[in-house]
Design an enzyme around this catalytic site. Structure first.
Site, PDB file in Angstrom:
ATOM      1  N   GLU A 501       0.841  -1.194   0.000  1.00  0.00           N
ATOM      2  CA  GLU A 501       0.000   0.000   0.000  1.00  0.00           C
ATOM      3  C   GLU A 501       0.879   1.248   0.000  1.00  0.00           C
ATOM      4  O   GLU A 501       1.881   1.298   0.715  1.00  0.00           O
ATOM      5  CB  GLU A 501      -0.903  -0.023   1.239  1.00  0.00           C
ATOM      6  CG  GLU A 501      -1.919  -1.149   1.147  1.00  0.00           C
ATOM      7  CD  GLU A 501      -2.289  -1.750   2.500  1.00  0.00           C
ATOM      8  OE1 GLU A 501      -2.303  -1.008   3.490  1.00  0.00           O
ATOM      9  OE2 GLU A 501      -2.535  -2.970   2.552  1.00  0.00           O
ATOM     10  N   ASP A 557       1.045  -5.023  12.814  1.00  0.00           N
ATOM     11  CA  ASP A 557      -0.288  -5.447  13.257  1.00  0.00           C
ATOM     12  C   ASP A 557      -1.113  -5.977  12.074  1.00  0.00           C
ATOM     13  O   ASP A 557      -1.999  -6.806  12.255  1.00  0.00           O
ATOM     14  CB  ASP A 557      -1.052  -4.278  13.865  1.00  0.00           C
ATOM     15  CG  ASP A 557      -0.204  -3.484  14.837  1.00  0.00           C
ATOM     16  OD1 ASP A 557      -0.537  -3.441  16.018  1.00  0.00           O
ATOM     17  OD2 ASP A 557       0.819  -2.909  14.405  1.00  0.00           O
ATOM     18  N   HIS A 599      -1.970  -0.658  16.364  1.00  0.00           N
ATOM     19  CA  HIS A 599      -0.899  -0.148  15.508  1.00  0.00           C
ATOM     20  C   HIS A 599       0.461  -0.135  16.206  1.00  0.00           C
ATOM     21  O   HIS A 599       1.360   0.563  15.759  1.00  0.00           O
ATOM     22  CB  HIS A 599      -1.215   1.292  15.062  1.00  0.00           C
ATOM     23  CG  HIS A 599      -2.138   1.396  13.881  1.00  0.00           C
ATOM     24  ND1 HIS A 599      -3.425   0.938  13.914  1.00  0.00           N
ATOM     25  CD2 HIS A 599      -1.953   1.893  12.633  1.00  0.00           C
ATOM     26  CE1 HIS A 599      -4.004   1.176  12.738  1.00  0.00           C
ATOM     27  NE2 HIS A 599      -3.126   1.748  11.950  1.00  0.00           N
TER      28      HIS A 599
END
Ligand SMILES: Cc1ncc(C[n+]2csc(CCOP(=O)(O)OP(=O)(O)O)c2C)c(N)n1
Ligand SMILES: [Mg+2]
Length: 823
Positions: A501, A557, A599
């Site tokens: 991403e 995570d 996170h």
């Protein structure tokens, strides 16, 4: 570089309708007679023969599982056998046109596909090529078994080889196609274009996309077919794979030479059942599976339902779809209707379906029906059908006798040091360039890279020549060191691709890739959809085909989203292939901070727990660059942990700082960052810097000289330096930011106790994060180990510090209480 597509409000807000084209359903309507121009009599008889071979093979396995014998020979096959009796026409039709450049990936029910694809390959390959394959594959072990009583042609020998190799694999024998390490649900044979099958339902849904990606990026011939079940359509990897495979960028943003849809057919082998669950009418809402293609892209993935009970209908469809792929308009979705008469597995009592339904499908059984249609069309006489059946049954019996016999087909010995699995869990190879025949495709000469030019102005070390500490902004930090290794490898290995991403224009997560967009064409560096499973799963497929992938998941995570791909796929294929396949994938993940419970987790222990992954966690720029080089030069899957806390950390341990050129830090070797005499502190990741701070206080205020060792790697891990240190200091504290319970530190502490029990004056003490969620940044010092926690632990459990008052209660009663309460 801004995006090519401008988002225009007037267009987006305009009213209208989305149009769908009709999706063809079983449109093939030719008879055998009609097709006599297209197929010779030999072709048609070969189709029948291949269907019969699969039927006989699966019937033999059914017999073995149900009665523990076959034709009077006893055999107890304890492993699985998911049979495809009834589905033969769909497999043979699928494989008919494929060459060995066309690769199939499959599921737990893929014996039929393996045989069909193998038989198709044997028909097309010349004798010399076949001989070469059989002689060279795994040193000819499988060939030696079958050639002993070979009397016929090379093709006949190759058929024996195929059937025996597949069956020996199913029976877990050393001469099997994957040396018995794959078994029924994973068996495959790359020389015939048969790629891994998968025991994880839908597992091939994204791996196959990565395989097609490899072909597209590297201009390799052929296509990829994913043969997966109808019920797998509900699986995450399948959806993520479909989204990834249909990304616009392939057709809109990639350069002219690489532009085009992926050469992929997602072939849903639609037998209308999962195990006992029914997608249509019960567990799904699509009614007609092919409908799903319509939602994926404007070409609707050229989706069609085809009659998988008629081999000619399947052949016709594959031929048409191959044309679509050739003109770059893939991928394609097929809904291939079929039915399994056999249960999900032989122990299946069939309680979930009506006998009448099975009988209705048996009445239309494609094998006798196709045979009859050949007779009716004058292709052969009825006696030919009987001969065909006898031929197949004898073939299978011959292979069975060999595969079931432990003297002829022994199992791999796994009891000795250096055994097969010891050798194949990792390939431990260094492969600089995976394809030396091509130059890497880049956009600018490396020297012109703006980021490299910028870095040339920075100090390579944390200190100036006088030894004064420089501001971080003036130094090369961890993110820069990583970038240097990455860009260097991109200019060396033409197969290397990076994606994830926000990998491209954004500059990669935490700006590690800033400067790469300018250097690399789209097909080597691109943004993926937010599909963590597919990011890893496609990298697996890319690597299985022979490429090297560097993929990234932002926060560690998010590995939760890619758990199957990391733990069941990435880690397994080298060893499940018996060492035939390599897995050169580097998976970058970073441990966060500040962003709370979802996170900021350090999940190193999960990766270290699953055999087959190498796991590293550098904490300095020197180590980060050197370890990334090692990872990117190797052929093993490496989970590369980074810490967001220290991306700008300059080099303060290596004199002269981070070297400009290439160098490797070996994976598995810890490093002494600071020598000492009285206490060893072993750290993983960013905790190193808090350990050093604690060490300073222990030395200055309590005269305890600390040796600080940075583990750098978790798997593999060489304990020698740590043991040597403990022999000297007789005490050890282990620290990391991972939650203490079940952390890798606990494994290390146990090993150190075992290896150096007599040398220790105190038990190894583990200092991890609390067994909580990660709280907000403002209160995270209650959670992560801070220098005060190091002193508390030393005082409480290792050596009392004179005049020291613990900052927090951490005595034994308190720890027992926490354990009692699970916190
Ligand atoms: C991820 C996962 N979930 C569940 C299973 C157990 N399981 C094995 S086969 C199967 C049914 C699969 O149905 P389908 O995809 O239609 O393939 P078919 O068995 O019909 O060929 C299930 C649920 C599994 N192996 N993997
Ligand atoms: Mg099914």
């Amino acid at each position: 570089m801004p995006k090519a597509v401008m988002i225009v409000p007037q267009e987006c807000r305009r009213s209208g309708f989305v149009d769908f084209k009709p999706i063809p359903v079983n449109q093939y309507n030719k008879s055998v007679k009609d097709e006599l121009k297209r197929f010779s009599k030999e072709d048609l008889l070969r189709i029948l023969r291949d269907m019969q071979i699969i039927r006989s093979f699966e019937s033999m396995l059914n017999e073995v599982k149900l009665r523990r014998q076959f034709r009077g020979i006893e055999y107890d096959h304890r492993g699985p056998a998911h049979l495809s009796i009834g589905q033969e026409a769909s497999a043979v039709g699928m494989a008919y046109h494929l060459t060995i450049a066309d690769h199939i990936y499959g599921s737990h029910r893929s014996h039929g596909e393996i045989l069909a694809k193998g038989l198709s390959a044997i028909h097309k390959l010349e004798d010399g090529v076949l001989q070469n394959i059989m002689q060279n594959y795994l040193g000819g072990t499988c060939l030696r078994v079958v050639e002993k009583d070979a009397l016929g042609t090379v093709k006949e020998l190759a058929i024996d080889y195929l059937i025996y190799g597949a069956l020996a694999e199913i029976f877990g024998r050393d001469a099997g196609f994957n040396r018995g390490m794959g078994g029924s649900m994973h068996a495959f044979f790359p020389p015939f274009g048969i790629y891994p099958n998968n025991a994880i339902v839908g597992g091939s849904g994204d791996i196959s996309v990565g395989a097609a990606l490899f072909k597209q990026v590297n201009h390799k011939p052929g296509l990829v077919i994913a043969n997966i079940g109808d019920a797998s359509l509900a699986c995450g990897p399948v959806w993520e794979g479909l989204c990834f495979a249909t990304m616009d960028q392939f057709k809109e943003l990639w350069d002219k030479e690489h532009r085009g849809g992926l050469p992929l057919i997602v072939n849903f082998v639609n037998n209308f059942y999962g195990m006992g669950g029914q997608p249509v009418g019960e567990t799904m809402g699509f009614k007609i599976l092919a409908r799903l293609g319509a939602g994926m892209n404007p070409s609707q993935m050229h989706a069609e339902r085809i009659d998988g009970y008629n081999p000619l209908a399947v052949i016709d469809a594959i031929e048409r779809k191959m044309e679509i792929l050739k003109r770059g308009d893939g991928p394609v979705l097929l809904d291939t209707v079929t039915y399994r008469f056999s249960g999900h597995s032989p122990s299946d009592a069939g309680s979930y379906r009506e006998k009448a339904e099975v009988e209705a499908w048996q009445k239309e059984d494609s094998l006798p029906a196709f045979g009859q249609s050949l007779v009716q069309a004058g292709v052969c006489g009825a006696d030919e059908l009987t001969r065909c059946k006898e031929y197949a049954e004898n073939l299978i019996f011959k292979a069975f006798k060999k595969a079931a016999d432990c003297n002829i087909s022994p199992r791999a010995n796994l009891f000795t040091a250096g055994c097969l699995l010891e050798k194949t869990m990792y390939s431990n190879q260094k492969i600089e360039v995976l394809d030396a025949s091509r130059k890497p495709e880049v956009l600018i000469p490396k020297e012109e890279n703006p980021r490299l030019k910028q870095l040339a102005q920075r100090s390579r070390s944390a200190f100036d020549v006088q030894g004064a500490r420089l501001p971080k902004s003036k130094c090369v930090g961890i993110r820069d060191a990583l970038f240097e290794a990455v860009i260097d490898r991109f200019y060396a290995d033409p197969t290397l691709v990076a994606y994830g991403e926000e990998n491209r224009d954004w500059g990669g997560a935490f700006a590690v890739y800033r400067g790469l967009t300018e250097a690399l064409p789209y097909h080597r560096l691109f943004n993926s959809p937010i599909s963590e499973g597919a990011i890893v799963g496609t990298s697996v497929g890319y690597a299985l085909e022979g490429g090297r992938a560097l993929v990234e998941l932002m926060y560690c995570d998010f590995m939760g989203r890619a758990g199957d791909e990391i733990f069941n796929q990435l880690s397994k294929w080298q060893s499940m292939s018996g060492g035939v396949l390599k897995m050169p994938v580097v998976l970058r993940v970073s441990v966060g901070s500040k962003y709370g419970a979802q996170h900021s987790q350090d999940w190193t222990s999960m990766c270290a727990h699953v055999p087959g992954l190498k796991v590293v966690f550098p904490a300095t720029p020197y180590d980060a660059k050197g370890l990334l080089y090692s990872a990117l030069l190797g052929a093993d899957p490496v989970v590369f942990f980074e810490s967001q806390r220290i991306y700008d950390q300059p080099e303060e341990f290596v004199p002269g700082g981070v070297p400009l050129g290439a160098y490797e830090v070996p994976i598995g070797e810890p490093d002494v960052k600071k020598p000492g005499r009285d206490l060893t502190i072993l750290t993983i990741g960013a905790t190193l810097y808090r350990a050093l701070e604690a060490a300073r206080t222990l030395e200055q205020q309590y005269q305890i000289s600390c040796e600080v060792i940075d583990a750098r790697s978790l798997v593999p891990f060489n304990y020698e330096k740590v043991i040597a240190s403990v022999k000297k200091t007789r005490r050890i504290l282990l620290a990391s930011d991972a939650c203490e319970r079940g952390s890798f530190l606990q494994t290390m502490a146990a090993k150190i106790s075992q290896f150096a029990f007599d040398e220790l004056d105190a038990p190894p003490v583990v200092l991890g994060a609390r067994n909580w969620i990660t709280p907000a940044d403002e209160v995270e010092d209650a959670f992560f180990p801070y220098p005060a926690d190091f002193l508390d632990a030393v005082h409480q459990y290792i050596v009392p510090l004179r005049g020291y008052t613990p900052a927090r209660v951490c005595d034994e009663d308190e720890l027992l209480r926490r354990n009692r309460e699970g916190i």
